[in-house]
Design an enzyme around this catalytic site. Structure first.
Site, PDB file in Angstrom:
ATOM      1  CB  THR A   1     -30.219 -46.099  39.594  1.00  8.91           C
ATOM      2  OG1 THR A   1     -30.812 -47.139  40.377  1.00  8.91           O
ATOM      3  CG2 THR A   1     -30.221 -46.490  38.137  1.00  8.91           C
TER       4      THR A   1
ATOM      5  CE  LYS B   1     -36.224 -36.889  42.727  1.00  8.53           C
ATOM      6  NZ  LYS B   1     -35.192 -36.966  43.770  1.00  8.53           N
TER       7      LYS B   1
ATOM      8  N   GLY C   1     -28.430 -43.122  44.480  1.00  9.77           N
ATOM      9  CA  GLY C   1     -27.920 -41.758  44.655  1.00  9.77           C
ATOM     10  C   GLY C   1     -28.297 -40.792  43.540  1.00  9.77           C
ATOM     11  CB  THR C   2     -30.377 -41.027  40.419  1.00  7.88           C
ATOM     12  OG1 THR C   2     -31.373 -41.773  41.100  1.00  7.88           O
ATOM     13  CG2 THR C   2     -29.582 -41.922  39.504  1.00  7.88           C
ATOM     14  N   GLY C   3     -31.107 -39.311  42.965  1.00 11.19           N
ATOM     15  CA  GLY C   3     -31.909 -38.186  43.475  1.00 11.19           C
ATOM     16  C   GLY C   3     -31.045 -37.163  44.196  1.00 11.19           C
ATOM     17  CB  CYS C   4     -28.303 -37.518  46.724  1.00  7.69           C
ATOM     18  SG  CYS C   4     -29.136 -38.632  47.846  1.00  7.69           S
TER      19      CYS C   4
HETATM   20  N1  LIG Z   1     -32.142 -45.396  34.541  1.00  8.79           N
HETATM   21  C1  LIG Z   1     -32.138 -44.070  34.422  1.00  8.79           C
HETATM   22  N2  LIG Z   1     -31.715 -43.489  33.270  1.00  8.79           N
HETATM   23  C2  LIG Z   1     -31.694 -42.152  33.129  1.00  8.79           C
HETATM   24  N3  LIG Z   1     -32.073 -41.298  34.092  1.00  8.79           N
HETATM   25  C3  LIG Z   1     -32.508 -41.812  35.271  1.00  8.79           C
HETATM   26  C4  LIG Z   1     -32.580 -43.220  35.499  1.00  8.79           C
HETATM   27  N4  LIG Z   1     -33.032 -43.423  36.768  1.00  8.79           N
HETATM   28  C5  LIG Z   1     -33.235 -42.209  37.300  1.00  8.79           C
HETATM   29  N5  LIG Z   1     -32.954 -41.227  36.399  1.00  8.79           N
HETATM   30  C6  LIG Z   1     -33.009 -39.789  36.610  1.00  8.79           C
HETATM   31  O1  LIG Z   1     -32.320 -39.534  37.826  1.00  8.79           O
HETATM   32  C7  LIG Z   1     -32.961 -38.487  38.543  1.00  8.79           C
HETATM   33  C8  LIG Z   1     -33.389 -39.003  39.923  1.00  8.79           C
HETATM   34  O2  LIG Z   1     -34.593 -39.703  39.746  1.00  8.79           O
HETATM   35  P1  LIG Z   1     -35.227 -40.799  40.673  1.00  8.79           P
HETATM   36  O3  LIG Z   1     -34.420 -42.047  40.590  1.00  8.79           O
HETATM   37  O4  LIG Z   1     -36.640 -40.905  40.267  1.00  8.79           O
HETATM   38  O5  LIG Z   1     -35.081 -40.135  42.107  1.00  8.79           O
HETATM   39  P2  LIG Z   1     -34.597 -40.766  43.493  1.00  8.79           P
HETATM   40  O6  LIG Z   1     -33.165 -41.172  43.342  1.00  8.79           O
HETATM   41  O7  LIG Z   1     -34.833 -39.663  44.445  1.00  8.79           O
HETATM   42  O8  LIG Z   1     -35.457 -41.960  43.705  1.00  8.79           O
HETATM   43  C9  LIG Z   1     -34.118 -38.041  37.661  1.00  8.79           C
HETATM   44  O9  LIG Z   1     -33.700 -36.979  36.836  1.00  8.79           O
HETATM   45  C10 LIG Z   1     -34.419 -39.278  36.823  1.00  8.79           C
HETATM   46  O10 LIG Z   1     -35.077 -38.991  35.613  1.00  8.79           O
HETATM   47  C1  LIG Z   2     -27.828 -41.222  53.629  1.00  9.27           C
HETATM   48  C2  LIG Z   2     -28.755 -41.398  52.465  1.00  9.27           C
HETATM   49  N1  LIG Z   2     -29.332 -40.332  51.902  1.00  9.27           N
HETATM   50  C3  LIG Z   2     -30.145 -40.488  50.838  1.00  9.27           C
HETATM   51  C4  LIG Z   2     -30.417 -41.725  50.312  1.00  9.27           C
HETATM   52  C5  LIG Z   2     -31.366 -41.900  49.131  1.00  9.27           C
HETATM   53  O1  LIG Z   2     -30.723 -42.302  47.945  1.00  9.27           O
HETATM   54  P1  LIG Z   2     -31.406 -43.409  47.009  1.00  9.27           P
HETATM   55  O2  LIG Z   2     -32.821 -43.005  46.790  1.00  9.27           O
HETATM   56  O3  LIG Z   2     -30.663 -43.442  45.722  1.00  9.27           O
HETATM   57  O4  LIG Z   2     -31.257 -44.706  47.787  1.00  9.27           O
HETATM   58  C6  LIG Z   2     -29.813 -42.828  50.922  1.00  9.27           C
HETATM   59  N2  LIG Z   2     -30.037 -44.087  50.479  1.00  9.27           N
HETATM   60  N3  LIG Z   2     -28.978 -42.645  51.998  1.00  9.27           N
HETATM   61 MG   LIG Z   3     -33.717 -43.467  42.599  1.00 10.11          MG
END
Ligand SMILES: Nc1ncnc2c1ncn2[C@@H]1O[C@H](COP(=O)(O)OP(=O)(O)O)[C@@H](O)[C@H]1O
Ligand SMILES: Cc1ncc(COP(=O)(O)O)c(N)n1
Ligand SMILES: [Mg+2]
Length: 554
Positions: free
Chosen positions: A270, A237, A272-275
């Protein structure tokens, strides 16, 4: 009965559906293919691993089910809370196994309390033995090697069809959620079992021993290297890719690379986007999607939620949560219908707009600026696609001014544009069907000429009645004129608020408003506003007349 039950139970596992996602657990390290999972699942059933349901019948419907294994986020932006909300929004049942409880908010992570391994095992056993999920999603922090091992052991005992692994190691706020000590068991036990693994840039780098990842080409190399560790698919991602205008994720299935792109939403919300992405992939897989389309749909969902939530303000920190249940929220936020909205009701007409060389949007803007209190788009000669675009554009303007926007006849256009409601005639779809389609929050108005029509509109769940033609009009062919008497008869026969329509303008609006029936709330006007050179001026003038007539009536 028991025999029947086991058939019902096993259906989703034995039908030759595409793979079902499961967030991976560590004990199944040597098991990789979907067919092997299915085989293990069948064997587990034969060995009596699943509890026998005490009651069931053939009419019961199995729902797609994701088991998420994750940590609790007290701020509810990520973790278990995000997974439940994402699954609910995607229409999938979500059960949960909590591996850790965090004290967390929009500022950061203040504390982590790890759930004892044997209690994680007990939660897993409770869910897996009684309510086998389609997909397991491990979208979380796995705080210890012991928990990774417990997970693998449970999945070995109760195999699932698909496993999604989101290797959460560092929170967006920078807090380490999984120490380097568990990296080895991740690589050796968990990843080889995964149908898909979804690391962000930092996690992909950590899994590969710290290689820097700064470009899309780097992400491709990382996806390939992680695939070599054993998962069947990899999604690296790119939410945190520096200097990238788009949010680009790289998908690799062992043969081909795909880039999933969306516009980058400029927002601090943003967390929690990954979860959310991982549980949405799991949800789509649970519904029967193939991996590639599950990822595509999940990515689009994350983009929609980010966009919807970009301005919400929860907490004082710089890592705000998203609002997963955007649909519900938009209903809650919509202002309830107020009968006073009917006071100066402007109805557009495509022929008049064409004649005066203005767009629908310009006509609506001018009417609102002149003081119209509600707008109805009555566009009989416009193509559906153009009508929808116009409705969306008008809605933006109406929302800014707090003026409700209704669509004439076209329930499809009202739904697609998310307009505030519809106005329908006696020969259109029955109002109770429109109500079923539009839900309880949208406004429905019905044209009524008689007390019987009015009675039916009330039974059908309409919000207001449009009654006329009060005077002769040429905006509607073969329209029977009911006169002021007919209007009064309809008003007194009904509990619903009424707006008068048909040939009403500057010269006769006062006579209508002075009819003296309390539920007559306003006048609906077409030609007197739109078959004129300056819509705004005419609307202003009519507003003055209406205000004056209510003063006189008092
Ligand atoms: N500002 C943003 N605008 C659009 N999509 C986003 C943005 N930030 C993250 N994403 C999308 O959200 C999803 C989670 O990505 P990311 O943030 O890299 O993961 P994590 O939350 O695990 O760190 C991916 O599909 C990424 O492309
Ligand atoms: C309990 C728990 N699980 C997962 C994440 C990761 O989420 P993020 O990467 O958006 O902080 C988090 N912050 N807390
Ligand atoms: Mg993120």
């Amino acid at each position: 009965m028991a025999h029947l039950c086991s058939q019902v139970l096993s259906t989703s596992f034995f039908t030759p559906k595409p793979q079902i996602p499961v967030l991976l657990s560590p004990g199944v390290a040597c098991v990789k293919s979907f067919h092997q999972y299915r085989f293990l699942h069948i064997k587990a059933m034969q060995d009596g691993k699943f509890a026998t349901p005490t009651s069931c019948d053939e009419s019961k419907v199995r729902v797609p089910h994701v088991l998420t294994v994750a940590g609790s986020d007290s701020g509810a932006g990520a973790g278990i809370q995000a997974d439940i909300k994402a699954c609910a929004a995607r229409g999938v049942y979500c059960s949960t196994v909590i591996t850790a409880v965090t004290a967390q908010n929009t500022v950061g992570v203040q504390g982590v309390n790890i759930v004892p391994e044997d209690f994680v095992a007990e939660q897993l056993r409770s869910v897996l033995s009684d309510m086998p999920p389609n997909v397991v999603s491990i979208s979380c922090m796995l705080p210890s090697t012991g928990i990774v091992k417990t997970l693998c052991q449970s999945l070995k005992e109760f195999p699932v069809q698909a496993l999604v692994v989101d290797p959460v190691m560092v929170s967006t706020s920078g807090h380490t959620l999984a120490g380097p000590s568990i990296l080895d068991s991740f690589r050796e036990e968990l990843l080889p079992m995964a149908d898909i693994v979804t690391p962000n840039l930092k996690e992909a780098s950590a899994l590969l021993g710290g290689v820097p990842l700064e470009t899309i080409a780097d992400m491709r190399s990382a996806a390939k290297a992680i695939h070599d560790i054993g998962p069947r698919n990899v999604l690296v991602k790119g939410g945190d890719l520096p200097a990238s205008l788009d949010a680009v994720d790289v998908f690799y299935d062992g043969n081909d690379f795909y880039e999933f792109r969306s516009s980058r939403i400029m927002t601090p919300n943003t967390h929690g986007t990954g979860c959310t992405l991982a549980s949405s992939v799991a949800a789509e897989l649970a519904k029967g999607s193939q991996m590639l389309s599950a990822v595509k749909v999940a990515k689009r969902y994350v983009e929609a939620v980010l966009s919807y939530s970009k301005n919400i303000a929860i907490g004082g920190g710089c890592q705000g949560p998203m609002d997963h249940l955007l649909k519900l929220k938009s209903n809650v936020q919509r202002r309830r219908f107020d009968p006073c909205d009917l006071f100066l009701y402007a109805v557009t007409d495509s022929r008049m707009n064409k004649k005066w060389g203005r767009s629908i949007v310009d006509a609506v803007k001018a009417a609102i600026e002149g003081g119209a209190s509600i707008i109805q788009l009555r566009e009989k000669e416009v193509e559906t696609g153009d009508f929808l675009e116009a409705a969306k554009a008008c809605l933006k303007i109406c929302r800014v001014h707090g003026v409700p926007l209704l669509i004439n006849d076209r329930i499809d256009v009202a739904l697609a544009s998310d307009a505030d409601g519809v106005h329908i005639g006696q020969s259109d779809m029955p109002a109770h069907v429109a109500r079923a389609l539009l839900g309880s929050d949208k406004i429905i108005g019905v044209s009524c000429k008689t007390p019987e029509h009015a009675q039916q509109a009330w039974i059908d769940g309409a919000d207001y009645i449009g009654s006329g033609g009060v005077y002769p009009t040429n905006t509607k062919e073969n329209n029977k004129t009911i006169g002021l008497d007919g209007l009064k008869t309809v008003c007194v026969s009904s509990k619903l608020p009424v707006v008068a329509i048909g040939g009403i303008g500057m010269s006769n609006a006062q006579a209508v408003m002075q009819l003296g029936v309390p539920n007559l709330k306003g006048v609906a006007v077409v030609s007197a506003l739109f078959d004129r050179e300056c819509v705004m001026t005419e609307t202003r003038k009519l507003l003055e007349v209406l205000k004056e007539s209510t003063k006189i009536a008092k």
